[in-house]
Every structure is written in structure tokens, then in C-alpha cells.
Design a protein around this motif. Structure first.
Motif, PDB file in Angstrom:
ATOM      1  N   GLY A  33     -72.600  24.990   0.346  1.00  0.00           N
ATOM      2  CA  GLY A  33     -71.857  23.923   0.153  1.00  0.00           C
ATOM      3  C   GLY A  33     -70.968  23.889  -0.933  1.00  0.00           C
ATOM      4  N   PHE A  34     -70.982  25.233  -1.832  1.00  0.00           N
ATOM      5  CA  PHE A  34     -69.697  25.542  -2.794  1.00  0.00           C
ATOM      6  C   PHE A  34     -69.716  26.918  -1.825  1.00  0.00           C
ATOM      7  N   ARG A  35     -68.587  27.413  -1.965  1.00  0.00           N
ATOM      8  CA  ARG A  35     -68.591  28.516  -1.145  1.00  0.00           C
ATOM      9  C   ARG A  35     -67.497  29.767  -2.011  1.00  0.00           C
ATOM     10  N   GLY A  36     -67.159  30.571  -1.714  1.00  0.00           N
ATOM     11  CA  GLY A  36     -66.956  31.586  -2.377  1.00  0.00           C
ATOM     12  C   GLY A  36     -65.539  31.333  -2.729  1.00  0.00           C
ATOM     13  N   GLY A  37     -65.083  31.506  -3.874  1.00  0.00           N
ATOM     14  CA  GLY A  37     -63.648  31.452  -4.304  1.00  0.00           C
ATOM     15  C   GLY A  37     -63.778  29.724  -4.934  1.00  0.00           C
ATOM     16  N   ASP A  38     -64.342  29.002  -4.370  1.00  0.00           N
ATOM     17  CA  ASP A  38     -64.250  27.543  -5.209  1.00  0.00           C
ATOM     18  C   ASP A  38     -64.581  27.473  -6.712  1.00  0.00           C
ATOM     19  N   LEU A  39     -63.802  26.335  -7.028  1.00  0.00           N
ATOM     20  CA  LEU A  39     -64.268  26.590  -8.454  1.00  0.00           C
ATOM     21  C   LEU A  39     -64.123  25.252  -8.976  1.00  0.00           C
ATOM     22  N   ILE A  40     -65.057  24.971  -9.832  1.00  0.00           N
ATOM     23  CA  ILE A  40     -65.907  23.772  -9.773  1.00  0.00           C
ATOM     24  C   ILE A  40     -66.019  23.661 -11.277  1.00  0.00           C
ATOM     25  N   SER A  41     -66.513  22.464 -11.918  1.00  0.00           N
ATOM     26  CA  SER A  41     -66.368  22.589 -13.102  1.00  0.00           C
ATOM     27  C   SER A  41     -67.568  21.732 -13.860  1.00  0.00           C
ATOM     28  N   GLU A  42     -67.769  21.750 -14.872  1.00  0.00           N
ATOM     29  CA  GLU A  42     -69.083  21.181 -15.901  1.00  0.00           C
ATOM     30  C   GLU A  42     -69.150  19.724 -15.231  1.00  0.00           C
ATOM     31  N   GLY A  43     -67.837  19.202 -15.611  1.00  0.00           N
ATOM     32  CA  GLY A  43     -67.610  17.801 -15.575  1.00  0.00           C
ATOM     33  C   GLY A  43     -67.572  17.365 -14.201  1.00  0.00           C
ATOM     34  N   GLU A  44     -67.113  17.648 -12.770  1.00  0.00           N
ATOM     35  CA  GLU A  44     -67.344  16.791 -11.876  1.00  0.00           C
ATOM     36  C   GLU A  44     -68.831  16.960 -11.329  1.00  0.00           C
ATOM     37  N   VAL A  45     -69.364  18.250 -11.866  1.00  0.00           N
ATOM     38  CA  VAL A  45     -71.028  18.263 -11.436  1.00  0.00           C
ATOM     39  C   VAL A  45     -71.574  16.927 -12.308  1.00  0.00           C
ATOM     40  N   ALA A  46     -71.690  16.724 -13.298  1.00  0.00           N
ATOM     41  CA  ALA A  46     -72.227  16.004 -14.618  1.00  0.00           C
ATOM     42  C   ALA A  46     -71.725  15.047 -14.314  1.00  0.00           C
ATOM     43  N   ALA A  47     -71.000  14.526 -13.438  1.00  0.00           N
ATOM     44  CA  ALA A  47     -70.342  13.209 -12.506  1.00  0.00           C
ATOM     45  C   ALA A  47     -71.296  12.857 -11.676  1.00  0.00           C
ATOM     46  N   ALA A  48     -71.299  14.193 -10.756  1.00  0.00           N
ATOM     47  CA  ALA A  48     -72.514  13.713  -9.908  1.00  0.00           C
ATOM     48  C   ALA A  48     -73.620  12.932  -9.696  1.00  0.00           C
TER      49      ALA A  48
END
Length: 233
Positions: A33-48
């Protein structure tokens, strides 16, 4: 009121949120679901997840320690790609352990092999029934191979094999995301393995294991040269 509620029992709330954030992010990495090279943020995960950033930050730090994320302050977390070197190392280890298991299982008496096949068929049934549940499919995949390795009766090799769990899940998950037909092919390859175990045919079983591991490497689309696994045509 919110402050009072937090002060009443802060440790379980923080620990629970961190565990939930860790499980969410790690599960998405392992299943593609999160693939190698993806940039994820604390805010996005926290909101989800409907939580503050603090437990997400703690989960990110844990996943960085496990080698799954690389943190960049003020930018987010990079999902560390699966490298050809990692694939080679994992597949070489799997090849050694699973071929040892294949030889050991084929020397077992018929009743013992019948019990092993029955356990393998249970996991095959789980995989066939998984449908779009990729995590359920991956868990059954892992259990299928664990049946074979445990049946060899070498607890040290079984422990080494168990230590590869997350890396295996991620590689198989990414291969399934890259090639939607991969899950159906895995079921076919597993069926071939189970049949060879039932027949006690060591050559057929060794070949089935090689084909299966090679299929995962090829589905990942990486140039990996693993002696005894992939051969050049």
C-alpha cells in the motif's frame, strides 16, 4: 474535560495510539500500500487514523529503526525501497532452508507426509478464499511455508526462517501489487509443492521450490543473480 481525560490514564492512550499507528503504517508497507520510494507524512497518517501526530512520529521512529522508513525532518518519511541486494540475500537464505526442508520431508514416512500435506492444504484453502484480502493471503502464504520448514524438525533453521517474516511479506506483497496475476500463480506453485510432498518426490519438490522463489524475484522486476535459483536462458 479533554485535559482531565488525558491526565486520568495517559500511558495506555499513548501506547494504544502508537501501536495502532505502527500497525497501520507497517501493514501498508508490507502489503504494498505504501511502496518503496513513496514519501508519507505524519499529518496524513494521523488524519487517516484520527489521532495526533505524536504517536505517528513514534511509530515512524520505530519503523526507521527496522529499516522500513528513512526520516527527513520537515518533509516526511521515505519508504525504503526493496533493494536487489536484500532480495538476493533473503532468497538465498530461503533457498537453503526450504531445500533442506524439502529433502527432510521427502524422507518422512507416508503417514507423516500425509499430515504435512493436510496442513499445507489448509493454508492453500485460506489463500484461495482470501479474495481481495491481500494481507490474509500473505499470512496464509507465510503459514504454508512455515508448515514445510517446521516439518523438517530443525528449530535453529526454523528460527532463522521466522526472522525473515517481514521481509518475505513485503517482497511477496510488492510482487502481487506489481503483477495482479501473481497471487493466482502462487496458489498454482503452492499446489505443485503440496503434490510433490504427498508423492515424496524430492526432485519434483526441489524444482517446485526453485520455480516458486524465482517467480517472486521475477515479479519484483529486479535484476537479481542468485545461484541455484535463477538461471540464464
Amino acid at each position: 474535560m479533554a485535559v482531565g481525560a488525558a491526565a486520568k490514564d495517559p500511558a495506555p492512550r499513548r501506547g494504544g495510539a502508537k501501536a495502532r499507528a505502527l500497525e497501520h503504517v507497517k501493514d501498508r508497507i508490507l502489503t504494498g500500500g505504501f511502496r518503496g520510494g513513496d514519501l508519507i507524512s505524519e499529518g496524513e497518517v494521523a488524519a487517516a487514523l484520527g489521532m495526533s501526530r505524536t504517536p505517528v512520529r513514534e511509530a515512524f521512529l520505530r519503523l526507521e529503526a527496522e529499516g522500513l522508513l528513512r526520516l527527513y525532518p520537515q518533509r516526511g518519511a521515505l519508504v525504503v525501497p526493496v533493494s536487489p541486494e536484500e532480495v538476493r540475500a533473503v532468497m538465498e537464505a530461503r533457498l537453503v532452508i526450504e531445500q533442506f526442508a524439502a529433502r527432510s520431508v521427502c524422507r518422512a514416512p507416508d503417514p507423516a507426509r500425509a499430515s504435512i500435506v493436510e496442513a499445507l492444504d489448509v493454508q492453500l484453502g485460506r489463500q484461495r478464499a482470501a479474495g481481495d484480502d491481500l494481507r490474509g493471503f500473505l499470512d496464509a502464504d507465510r503459514a504454508f511455508h512455515t508448515v514445510l520448514v517446521d516439518a523438517a524438525g530443525n528449530p535453529i533453521l526454523a528460527d532463522v526462517y521466522s526472522s525473515l517474516r517481514d521481509r518475505q511479506l513485503r517482497m511477496i506483497g510488492e510482487s502481487a501489487v506489481r503483477d495482479p496475476r501473481r497471487t493466482a500463480t502462487i496458489v498454482e506453485e503452492h499446489t505443485r509443492i503440496a503434490v510433490a510432498v504427498g508423492d515424496g518426490d524430492v526432485d519434483a519438490l526441489l524444482d517446485a521450490v526453485r520455480v516458486h522463489l524465482s517467480g517472486t524475484v521475477m515479479a519484483l522486476g529486479l535484476a537479481v543473480d542468485t545461484p541455484g535459483l535463477l538461471t540464464a536462458d
